[in-house]
Design a protein around this motif. Structure first.
Motif, PDB file in Angstrom:
ATOM      1  N   LEU A   1      73.837 -61.261  74.566  1.00 40.73           N
ATOM      2  CA  LEU A   1      73.914 -62.753  74.935  1.00 40.73           C
ATOM      3  C   LEU A   1      73.311 -63.552  73.893  1.00 40.73           C
ATOM      4  O   LEU A   1      72.290 -63.396  73.459  1.00 40.73           O
ATOM      5  N   LEU A   2      73.964 -64.481  73.121  1.00 38.08           N
ATOM      6  CA  LEU A   2      73.702 -65.220  71.969  1.00 38.08           C
ATOM      7  C   LEU A   2      73.304 -66.730  72.458  1.00 38.08           C
ATOM      8  O   LEU A   2      73.910 -67.317  73.266  1.00 38.08           O
ATOM      9  N   LYS A   3      72.355 -67.321  71.819  1.00 37.20           N
ATOM     10  CA  LYS A   3      72.130 -68.689  71.800  1.00 37.20           C
ATOM     11  C   LYS A   3      73.415 -69.486  71.298  1.00 37.20           C
ATOM     12  O   LYS A   3      73.964 -69.051  70.701  1.00 37.20           O
ATOM     13  N   PRO A   4      73.360 -70.542  71.990  1.00 41.17           N
ATOM     14  CA  PRO A   4      74.383 -71.377  71.889  1.00 41.17           C
ATOM     15  C   PRO A   4      74.434 -71.634  70.187  1.00 41.17           C
ATOM     16  O   PRO A   4      73.933 -72.122  69.541  1.00 41.17           O
ATOM     17  N   SER A   5      75.788 -71.943  69.918  1.00 39.27           N
ATOM     18  CA  SER A   5      76.309 -72.299  68.363  1.00 39.27           C
ATOM     19  C   SER A   5      75.804 -71.428  67.489  1.00 39.27           C
ATOM     20  O   SER A   5      75.614 -71.769  66.245  1.00 39.27           O
ATOM     21  N   SER A   6      75.419 -70.068  67.719  1.00 36.10           N
ATOM     22  CA  SER A   6      74.826 -69.063  66.743  1.00 36.10           C
ATOM     23  C   SER A   6      75.787 -67.820  66.281  1.00 36.10           C
ATOM     24  O   SER A   6      75.387 -67.368  65.565  1.00 36.10           O
ATOM     25  N   ILE A   7      77.088 -67.699  67.165  1.00 30.09           N
ATOM     26  CA  ILE A   7      78.069 -66.841  66.638  1.00 30.09           C
ATOM     27  C   ILE A   7      78.343 -66.947  65.417  1.00 30.09           C
ATOM     28  O   ILE A   7      79.011 -67.988  64.962  1.00 30.09           O
ATOM     29  N   PRO A   8      78.557 -66.006  64.520  1.00 24.89           N
ATOM     30  CA  PRO A   8      79.016 -66.062  63.136  1.00 24.89           C
ATOM     31  C   PRO A   8      80.642 -66.500  63.118  1.00 24.89           C
ATOM     32  O   PRO A   8      81.328 -65.914  64.099  1.00 24.89           O
TER      33      PRO A   8
END
Length: 705
Positions: free
Chosen positions: A525-532
């Motif tokens: 689960l990733l922080k908002p706006s952090s996916i490459p």
């Protein structure tokens, strides 16, 4: 090629244009010879060339009377001889065959309906049994309205004349639908000429002869199972012993036993099947195995792992298996099946790199080149690029998909040179041999089955309200020599500081299990706006994979199956799971069965036992199709009941409560015998859920009462 095809038949035969010509010739020369065997429920069914010709003519007369010549027809059959008769009946009638997995109650119909929408079939060929069940399965769908013909109810008649459809090599024979996307499968158009050319390639490169005997458990609806397992033996005039894929998955030893008992010379499967044999077959079960007859063990359809081949050869060489029998090959549906392979005499394991296995070379009349996919210029020897193919086995295109056909089947080099098929696969050529290195496209391959990541990503995004509706990625990583599924997903900005982490993980695992029948290995689960992302805003799946492996993602919470197992053991202080094998009373109560099932689910699916809810669906805990087969087998042995359990039981009774209640009643009605019941008696009605993963576990299922 013409000379080779003529040499197949000792009788005088004008150059065969279709498999109709081939079967008619074999019927004339050796009509009483057995060509097909099917093993089911410890019994064997047989079919001679004469019987197949007669059944095919009867079916074709029926189809011609319905004026279906040139139309597409869906073929819905369980694995077996009736499917072979239906395919040949279509060919005899000049009908375009569209083999599909038979649907089942409570399944996801998305893929089947998408095929029907694209193919626009005139009707359905099936069996009496499946025709009756279709009324429930296909209710309120376009499938329901299609005319249905149960071919096993057609009475053989000698009074009606068969009308030869006068096919040519360019006549369309069948649509081979690509397995992968649940919503947009593509129908590869194979002509009769495509089939004969590719079957000739296989016959030559495999070194087949009149003395060949094939064993195949592969799905009989496309690729290896249909063309390699059914049509190749028909083309060559040698026998094949067929069995259901579910029989192999339930007990991999059955595959090797069939080879041993029939003295088969050719058999093969994707890499995962060899791996299952190494991991699941106990040496004490192999005492009667004799694999000396196995001359060619082909492997393909997914990444070929050198370590798997070496371990298989080591384990089974004491029983006569020769490592030189391994035959890695490369192919794809768009090229009918076979593209490259070694000559039969080559020693495979001595001609590999440290990590890659050579897939051999193309034949003289088929061209394979490596091309830079951006510049469309040929690569130098040893340089990685996209694999492009030209030859008579390359299909006619995708049915009713003009733009995709042009992009895939009509590629041209920057300097010209005719049209090529773009495979989307990466590789390089060394000394004329092909080494496959990966995919340009992000297709996920697990156990030989293709999945499109965007389908999985869409399912994950809808599984929990705290997840972003747009930003996620699905990909695979290698774990212990096997491709395992990983998903990364951004969480909503409004939710990420107060996440129900366990609830989200359960939701994702359950949704993927329900929709695709797959088990997830890892979730981030990733922080908002952090996916490459790329500069144009597209998710970079490859970078996500690197970030998962190297720890470079901006993670809120990370879950892995291996870590969950370790945590569960710490919490419950339990050892590696071994299904209980104890002396049981003749009757087991529902409560006792519930306890066993909770323990099994806890330890197999890495869930603390106190979190197991007996009224939740198995799929919510991440049960995949292969694990469901293991559950059936362990239950069969633990309960020690006389009535064999259907391999689909975990979907027919999808909660612990429902299954325990059913088994409790079954135990009362069928007390345990003195010895374990016969595991050979297996249901083979539906193989798609259990092998190809294409038929999903029932969505929104209501538990049995």
């Amino acid at each position: 090629m013409i000379k080779q095809q003529r040499e197949l038949l000792s009788i005088k035969l004008v150059h065969p244009l279709t498999l109709v010509d081939i079967l008619r010739a074999w019927t004339q020369e050796r009509g009483d010879s057995l060509g097909f065997y099917f093993l089911q429920d410890s019994k064997q069914e047989n079919l001679t060339y004469g019987d197949l010709d007669q059944k095919a003519r009867a079916i074709s007369i029926h189809l011609q009377a319905m004026h279906w010549q040139g139309e597409r027809i869906l073929l819905m059959y369980p694995p077996g001889l009736e499917l072979i008769a239906a395919i040949m009946g279509c060919f005899y009638a000049g009908v375009v065959a569209v083999p599909v997995y038979p649907p089942r109650r409570n399944q996801n119909m998305t893929r089947l309906l998408a095929i029907a929408k694209n193919a626009q079939p005139k009707g359905i060929l099936t069996t009496v049994f499946l025709e009756q069940s279709l009324a429930e399965v296909a209710k309120n769908t376009t499938i329901e309205a299609l005319p249905k013909v149960a071919t096993d109810a057609i009475i053989l008649s000698f009074g009606e004349a068969w009308q030869n459809p006068r096919l040519t090599a360019d006549s369309l024979a069948l649509l081979q639908y690509t397995s992968g996307s649940t919503g947009t499968p593509k129908g590869v158009m194979l002509s009769h000429g495509n089939l004969l050319h590719n079957l000739g390639q296989i016959y030559q490169r495999f070194g087949h002869s009149a003395h060949t005997h094939v064993v195949s458990w592969l799905p009989p609806y496309h690729d290896m199972g249909l063309i390699g397992g059914i049509l190749q033996p028909l083309y060559g005039g040698f026998p094949v012993t067929l069995m259901s894929p579910v029989a192999f998955l339930q007990k991999p030893l059955r595959w090797l036993q069939a080879i041993s008992q029939t003295h088969a010379t050719t058999s093969g499967a994707p890499n995962f099947a060899y791996e299952m044999c190494v991991r699941n077959i106990r040496l004490e079960e192999c005492q009667d195995l004799d694999l000396n007859s196995w001359e060619l063990a082909f492997t393909g359809a997914e990444p070929i792992r050198r370590d798997t081949l070496e371990r298989f050869a080591t384990v089974f060489s004491p029983y006569g298996f020769n490592k030189e029998a391994f035959y890695p090959c490369y192919g794809l549906a768009e090229a009918t099946l076979f593209v490259t392979g070694k000559t039969k005499e080559d020693t495979v394991l001595n001609k590999t790199t440290k990590t890659l296995v050579s897939c051999g070379s193309p034949s003289d009349d088929q061209t394979v080149i490596i091309v830079d996919p951006e510049s469309r210029k040929p690569c130098t020897a040893g340089e990685e690029g996209e694999i492009w193919i030209k030859g008579a086995s390359v299909a006619q295109g995708y049915w009713q998909r003009t733009e995709e056909t042009e992009a895939t089947f009509q590629a041209t080099l920057a300097l010209g040179g005719g049209s090529f098929l773009r495979t989307g696969d990466l590789g390089y050529l060394r000394s004329g041999e092909l080494f496959v290195t990966g995919r340009i496209k992000d297709v996920i391959i697990i156990r030989g089955q293709n999945y499109y990541p965007h389908d999985i990503e869409a399912t994950v995004a809808k599984s929990h309200p705290a997840l972003s509706a747009f930003w996620g990625a699905a990909f695979t990583v290698e774990v212990d020599g096997e491709e395992r599924l990983v998903v990364v997903q951004e969480v909503e900005r409004s939710s990420w500081r107060k996440l129900d982490q366990d609830g989200i993980i359960r939701a994702i695992r359950g949704a993927i299990s329900l929709e695709f029948g797959l088990q997830v290995y890892g979730i981030c689960l990733l922080k908002p706006s952090s996916i490459p992302k790329t500069s144009s805003g597209k998710v970079q799946r490859y970078v996500c994979r690197e970030g998962f492996v190297g720890g470079g993602l901006d993670v809120v919470f990370r879950w892995e199956l291996a870590h969950a197992e370790a945590q569960r053991r710490r919490e419950e202080n339990c050892q590696q799971f071994t299904p209980p094998r104890i002396d049981l009373p003749a009757v087991n109560t529902s409560s006792e069965i519930q306890t066993w099932l909770k323990t099994w689910i806890s330890q197999k699916l890495q869930q603390p036992i106190y979190t197991i809810d007996v009224n939740k669906a198995f799929a919510e805990y991440g049960l995949d199709s292969v694990t469901a087969i293991e559950l059936t087998q362990d239950l069969q042995e633990w309960l020690n009941i006389s009535q064999p359990l259907d391999v689909t039981i975990a979907w027919n009774f999808p909660t612990i409560t429902a299954l325990a209640n059913y088994l409790g009643e079954l135990s009362i009605e069928n007390p345990a015998p003195s010895q374990n019941s016969n595991l050979d008696n297996l249901s083979t009605t539906d193989i798609a859920q259990l092998l190809s993963q294409e038929i999903a576990i029932a969505r929104h299922r209501k538990p049995h009462s």
